[in-house]
Structure formats: structure tokens, C-alpha cells
Design an enzyme around this catalytic site. Structure first.
Site, PDB file in Angstrom:
ATOM      1  N   GLY A  46     -53.537 -42.881 -46.572  1.00 24.85           N
ATOM      2  CA  GLY A  46     -54.918 -42.546 -46.639  1.00 24.85           C
ATOM      3  C   GLY A  46     -55.214 -41.267 -47.379  1.00 24.85           C
ATOM      4  O   GLY A  46     -54.112 -40.225 -47.625  1.00 24.85           O
ATOM      5  N   GLN A  51     -59.065 -33.671 -49.646  1.00 28.99           N
ATOM      6  CA  GLN A  51     -57.763 -33.482 -49.894  1.00 28.99           C
ATOM      7  C   GLN A  51     -57.567 -33.232 -51.335  1.00 28.99           C
ATOM      8  O   GLN A  51     -56.242 -32.895 -51.838  1.00 28.99           O
ATOM      9  CB  GLN A  51     -56.744 -34.261 -49.464  1.00 28.99           C
ATOM     10  N   CYS A  94     -48.891 -36.131 -43.480  1.00 27.05           N
ATOM     11  CA  CYS A  94     -50.220 -35.946 -44.424  1.00 27.05           C
ATOM     12  C   CYS A  94     -49.818 -35.442 -45.713  1.00 27.05           C
ATOM     13  O   CYS A  94     -48.856 -34.568 -45.810  1.00 27.05           O
ATOM     14  CB  CYS A  94     -50.868 -34.636 -43.647  1.00 27.05           C
ATOM     15  N   LEU A  95     -50.437 -35.895 -46.687  1.00 28.79           N
ATOM     16  CA  LEU A  95     -50.212 -35.670 -48.089  1.00 28.79           C
ATOM     17  C   LEU A  95     -50.468 -34.109 -48.002  1.00 28.79           C
ATOM     18  O   LEU A  95     -49.925 -33.491 -49.397  1.00 28.79           O
ATOM     19  CB  LEU A  95     -51.256 -36.377 -49.138  1.00 28.79           C
ATOM     20  N   HIS A 136     -57.276 -39.997 -38.286  1.00 21.82           N
ATOM     21  CA  HIS A 136     -56.704 -38.830 -39.191  1.00 21.82           C
ATOM     22  C   HIS A 136     -57.582 -38.430 -40.286  1.00 21.82           C
ATOM     23  O   HIS A 136     -57.774 -37.324 -40.602  1.00 21.82           O
ATOM     24  CB  HIS A 136     -55.213 -39.343 -39.672  1.00 21.82           C
ATOM     25  N   GLU A 137     -58.291 -39.255 -41.072  1.00 21.83           N
ATOM     26  CA  GLU A 137     -58.837 -38.966 -42.198  1.00 21.83           C
ATOM     27  C   GLU A 137     -60.452 -38.582 -41.893  1.00 21.83           C
ATOM     28  O   GLU A 137     -60.735 -37.707 -42.610  1.00 21.83           O
ATOM     29  CB  GLU A 137     -58.968 -40.252 -43.262  1.00 21.83           C
ATOM     30  N   HIS A 140     -60.112 -34.976 -41.255  1.00 27.45           N
ATOM     31  CA  HIS A 140     -60.052 -34.217 -42.392  1.00 27.45           C
ATOM     32  C   HIS A 140     -61.548 -33.763 -42.756  1.00 27.45           C
ATOM     33  O   HIS A 140     -61.762 -32.764 -43.240  1.00 27.45           O
ATOM     34  CB  HIS A 140     -59.183 -34.841 -43.557  1.00 27.45           C
TER      35      HIS A 140
END
Length: 174
Positions: A46, A51, A94-95, A136-137, A140
Site C-alpha cells: 500500500g 508518502q 510502513c514504507l 493504514h493508508e 496516512h
């Protein structure tokens, strides 16, 4: 398509609330392609636009299993319209917080309303990994990180570690 550089903790842009997408344009569609390319390259399941430094309410994800055909999905202006009272726990990463993982408790099932790349509205009922990834996304997009769902002690340790690393690289800190 272009692979974009990822924004890494403690960059303050990660705490910014993203703005709605007003119109689905060719630029927005191109951005979704860049986001998918960036997510697959990372690799991740994701990615929210913030991000890669774009404060727009957009996310991409693909929760297909390794070895399965890719199932890329685009969510523009996603909104959680219902959540179950039942909870589930997943180990999240997380990226934007590389190489850190923690168990996070979230609603086990959610309903999300969103637009696709063509501007068509969809309602998605999600549970399991898809529900966790969407939450999660979407977090963000609201300036919330998965570490905000863990203990203050652990969160502070992670932030300190990444702040120290950012200072060593000479980059921005929260």
C-alpha cells in the site's frame, strides 16, 4: 511511469492532512500509475500519495499474495463509512518507516466509499488484510502513522531512532 522517492520519518509532511482530489484528470491518473510503480518497487502492499510528497487523498494497494497475479487497486477520496466493533491485530510495517514492524489493533471489518481512476464511486466491504491496509493508508491521508497506534514509549523510541538517522543524513526532522 516513474518511481518516486519515498518520504521517510521524521519528515513533517507525513503529519500533513491531505486535500481531496477535486477532479479526476490525466495528471491524477498518471500519478496513480507512478504510485503503483513506486509501491511495487519498494516493495510494499500500500502507498498513500503523501508518502511521495503529494498531499492528495489518494492511495493505491495490492494485497495479492506472492506468486498470484497482481491486483492493483486505486482509491481516490476514500472514506471509511462503517467499522465493525470486532477488532483484529496485524503486524504492520510502513514504507515511510523502513524496517520497523509492530502489532496494531484496528476494526476487523470496514466499509469504504471511494472513487476509481475514472471518477466512478464504489463501496468496498473489507476485512482481513485488505481492511488493515485500507485503514493504514487512510490514516496516512489524515496525517496519522501506524506508530500512533502503539504505546507512547515504543513510538518515542522509533521517532528518536529515525530523527537521529535523519540528522546524520542532514534531512528534515519533525
Amino acid at each position: 511511469m516513474t518511481i518516486k522517492p519515498l518520504i521517510i520519518l521524521p519528515d513533517p509532511i507525513l503529519r500533513q492532512v491531505s486535500n481531496p482530489v477535486e477532479a479526476i484528470t490525466d495528471d491524477i491518473r498518471r500519478l496513480t500509475e507512478d504510485m503503483l510503480e513506486t509501491m511495487y518497487d519498494a516493495p510494499g502492499i500500500g502507498l498513500a500519495a503523501i508518502q511521495i510528497g503529494v498531499p492528495r487523498r489518494m492511495l493505491v494497494l495490492d494485497v495479492s499474495k506472492e506468486g498470484e497475479e497482481k491486483q492493483p487497486r486505486v482509491f481516490i477520496n476514500p472514506e471509511i463509512v462503517a467499522s465493525s466493533s470486532e477488532r483484529s491485530v496485524y503486524e504492520e510495517g510502513c514504507l515511510s518507516i523502513p524496517d520497523y514492524y509492530a502489532e496494531v489493533e484496528r476494526p476487523a471489518a470496514i466499509t469504504v466509499r471511494h472513487l476509481d481512476r475514472e471518477g466512478k464511486e464504489h463501496i468496498v466491504e473489507a476485512d482481513g488484510l485488505l481492511a488493515t491496509c485500507l485503514q493504514h493508508e487512510i490514516d496516512h491521508l489524515n496525517g496519522v502513522l501506524f506508530i500512533d497506534h502503539i504505546s507512547k514509549l515504543k513510538r518515542d523510541m522509533v521517532i528518536r531512532k529515525f530523527t537521529k538517522s535523519a540528522k546524520a543524513r542532514g534531512t528534515k526532522a519533525i
